[in-house]
Design a protein around this motif. Structure first.
Motif, PDB file in Angstrom:
ATOM      1  N   ASN A 152       0.824  -1.217   0.000  1.00 57.99           N
ATOM      2  CA  ASN A 152       0.000   0.000   0.000  1.00 57.99           C
ATOM      3  C   ASN A 152       0.854   1.262   0.000  1.00 57.99           C
ATOM      4  N   LYS A 153       1.920   1.275   0.778  1.00 58.92           N
ATOM      5  CA  LYS A 153       2.802   2.446   0.825  1.00 58.92           C
ATOM      6  C   LYS A 153       3.521   2.638  -0.521  1.00 58.92           C
ATOM      7  N   ALA A 154       3.901   1.546  -1.151  1.00 58.26           N
ATOM      8  CA  ALA A 154       4.537   1.647  -2.470  1.00 58.26           C
ATOM      9  C   ALA A 154       3.563   2.227  -3.483  1.00 58.26           C
ATOM     10  N   MET A 155       2.316   1.767  -3.464  1.00 56.38           N
ATOM     11  CA  MET A 155       1.302   2.268  -4.400  1.00 56.38           C
ATOM     12  C   MET A 155       1.037   3.756  -4.158  1.00 56.38           C
ATOM     13  N   GLU A 156       0.950   4.150  -2.880  1.00 56.17           N
ATOM     14  CA  GLU A 156       0.735   5.565  -2.553  1.00 56.17           C
ATOM     15  C   GLU A 156       1.881   6.437  -3.069  1.00 56.17           C
TER      16      GLU A 156
END
Length: 125
Positions: free
Chosen positions: A59-63
């Motif tokens: 999720n942090k990578a996508m954000e």
């Protein structure tokens, strides 16, 4: 265009490294790669906490507009060097090591193996 690689563990405090890597992007053409290398005997699927940690990293990578790569390897150093070369990385972001500084320190070994290939940026804890 620059390729920036952020080396993370499965800990939630790695978000600071992802944020730092994202701050290095100077244009929309720059690419951000989030990399986690786990030992081959490590089992993600049978551990709920590990699954949650991987989901958090994803999720942090996508954000951050980044890709997340999780590799399994018995030789983390060689795997990172290989990924640096394969992805034509310009900058590598790592967290400050808790290891004693010296010739056998992981970051010292990584710096030696990548000297002249990439800029290694160590983010303080």
């Amino acid at each position: 265009m620059e390729n920036i690689m952020v080396c993370v563990t499965k800990q939630k405090n790695c978000q600071r490294l992802i944020d730092f890597g994202k701050s290095l992007k100077s244009s929309d053409d720059d690419e951000l790669f989030i990399i986690h290398v786990a030992h081959t005997d490590f089992n993600f699927l049978g551990n709920t906490k590990e699954n949650e940690a991987l989901e958090f990293l994803y999720n942090k990578a996508m954000e951050a507009g980044a890709s997340l790569t999780v590799e399994k390897s018995d030789n983390v150093l060689e795997t990172l060097v290989q990924l640096i070369k394969e992805n034509k990385i310009d900058k590598v972001v790592v967290g400050q090591s808790g290891e004693i500084q010296g010739p056998v320190n992981f970051l010292t070994k990584l710096r030696k193996r990548t000297d002249g290939i990439v800029e290694l940026i160590e983010v303080p804890a």
